[in-house]
Scaffold this active site. Structure first.
Site, short mmCIF file in Angstrom:
data_model
loop_
_atom_site.label_atom_id
_atom_site.label_comp_id
_atom_site.label_asym_id
_atom_site.label_seq_id
_atom_site.Cartn_x
_atom_site.Cartn_y
_atom_site.Cartn_z
CE LYS A 184 -3.75 -2.50 -0.39
NZ LYS A 184 -4.57 -3.26 0.47
C1 LIG Z 1 -5.45 -4.56 1.14
C2 LIG Z 1 -6.98 -4.21 0.99
C3 LIG Z 1 -7.50 -4.66 2.02
C4 LIG Z 1 -7.08 -5.41 3.40
O1 LIG Z 1 -6.00 -4.70 4.02
P1 LIG Z 1 -5.33 -5.67 5.06
O2 LIG Z 1 -4.37 -4.73 5.74
O3 LIG Z 1 -4.26 -6.54 4.18
O4 LIG Z 1 -6.37 -6.30 6.00
C5 LIG Z 1 -9.04 -4.31 1.90
N1 LIG Z 1 -9.43 -3.88 1.18
C6 LIG Z 1 -8.93 -3.59 -0.19
C7 LIG Z 1 -9.59 -2.87 -1.25
C8 LIG Z 1 -7.49 -3.81 -0.02
O5 LIG Z 1 -6.99 -3.72 -1.33
#
Ligand SMILES: *Cc1c(COP(=O)(O)O)cnc(C)c1O
Length: 388
Positions: A184
């Site tokens: 991210k």
């Molecule tokens: C990465 C992601 C999540 C989950 O995030 P985590 O921190 O891995 O639990 C949820 N929704 C979307 C759209 C994502 O891309």
């Protein structure tokens, strides 16, 4: 992997982050401690949130928000088809029913008109996802929510730094969940943040540490109280100071990292403009009045012009030493959701078409201009050779 492999989205972690994590380790606080509190404060300031809670994932943030809002069995929660599985899984965690809706053809964000059609007397919440970092039309979503008395829980896993009509994503009183997973825009390894009203965040805070009351994490400090009360049935969702140390440096560097992402995006736009007008692909849209977080650069291949499919393009890109990805395999194509809810392609026709066309190109702050050249040259070469 050869040396000149262009990775899809490696985390941008430098010496400052390494030093901060080492400091945290040496400090003796390796679980939730003062750095988590500092991180919460700094992240809250960045997104101008009324309140913020640091947790161990974006998924945990969403789950806590649904719990704190009292959503449960018998309730329906509207989710877009084009998202990561956990947007719908957290609805199942609280024993509510996820309801699948289609997305807009240009942004691939949840389609407000589809949301309106999906509302029933059982609907309790809408979970818009700011796909790739492009803000959802929050005016339309909030208008529907207000008219029907619904909660809006934003899945902002892609959207730290984004803004809708001047308002940062996360600045409102409704719950918003951010993810700091490895790929991210802001990375703590694993991690997440829940923002929202004081009341909602306070409830989520209690539930994020077993339901133990507020200052339980300080119980091993000098003068800390050993006695605590378990006041609710909670989970183990807290962030650690090791993660927060990493996150604090990432927050300091955030504007610079976002600027680097925007530069990469402008290189892509320049180099792929010809193919877009030549109708081999379409570039991601960016509506006026938004600040795009540019977590992902998702192009859509014009399959009608090609004799190869998207998966073949991915394979050939990989052979050229370039990592790409697909966002997303839509929810209804996963066996669990198909089997549990009977979701089908015909429920979400726009998403179904896009699902075969989407291709995410490498995007991260350290990507160099000559690497973007290589990605685009390889892609255009593959598409020209694959032209029907
Ligand atoms: C990465 C992601 C999540 C989950 O995030 P985590 O921190 O891995 O639990 C949820 N929704 C979307 C759209 C994502 O891309």
């Amino acid at each position: 992997m050869s040396d000149d492999f262009i990775a899809f989205a490696p985390p941008d972690i430098g010496d400052q982050e390494v030093a901060a994590v080492v400091d945290a380790l040496r400090s003796g606080w390796v679980t939730r401690g003062p750095r988590c509190a500092q991180f919460e404060e700094a992240a809250q300031a960045l997104v101008q949130a009324p309140a913020a809670l640091a947790v161990n994932s974006g998924t945990a943030a969403m789950h806590l928000a649904l719990e704190a809002a009292g959503i449960g069995p018998g309730d329906e929660v509207i989710v877009p088809a084009m998202t990561f599985c956990s947007t719908a899984l957290v609805v199942e965690h609280v024993r509510a029913t996820p309801v699948l809706v289609d997305v807009e053809v240009d942004t691939l964000n949840i389609d407000p008109t589809a949301v309106e059609r999906a509302i029933t007397p059982k609907t309790r919440a809408i979970m818009p996802v700011h796909f790739a970092g492009h803000p959802v039309d929050l005016d339309a979503i909030h208008a529907l929510a207000q008219a029907h008395g619904l909660l809006v829980l934003e899945d902002a896993a892609h959207a730290i730094g984004a803004a809708w009509r001047g308002a940062p994503i996360g600045s409102g009183p409704n719950p918003v969940a951010f993810s700091f997973y490895a790929t991210k825009n802001l990375c703590t390894g694993e991690g997440g943040l829940l923002t929202g009203s004081d009341e909602l965040v306070a409830r989520a805070r209690l539930l994020s540490l077993h339901g133990m009351d507020r200052d339980a994490w300080r119980r091993y400090e000098r003068g800390g109280r050993w006695r605590y009360d378990v006041a609710a049935s909670g989970w183990k969702y807290n962030m650690t100071d090791i993660q927060a140390a990493l996150g604090l440096v990432q927050l300091e560097r955030f504007e610079q990292m976002q600027a680097a992402r925007r530069t990469v995006v402008s290189w892509y736009r320049e180099r792929l403009a010809g193919a877009a007008t030549g109708d081999l692909l379409s570039l991601p849209s960016e509506r006026p009045d938004v600040i795009h977080a540019w977590h992902l650069f998702v192009i859509q291949l014009n399959l009608a012009a090609l004799k190869i499919d998207r998966d073949a393009v991915i394979e050939q890109m990989s052979a050229a030493g370039i990592g790409t990805s697909v966002h997303f395999i839509p929810l209804h194509q996963h066996s669990h959701f198909r089997d549990t809810h009977g979701w089908q392609a015909s429920d979400v026709p726009v998403c179904e078409v896009a699902a075969d066309r989407v291709l995410s190109l490498p995007l991260h702050p350290r990507l160099q201009e000559n690497q973007v050249d290589r990605v685009c040259d390889a892609l255009l070469d593959i598409l020209e050779r694959g032209r029907r």
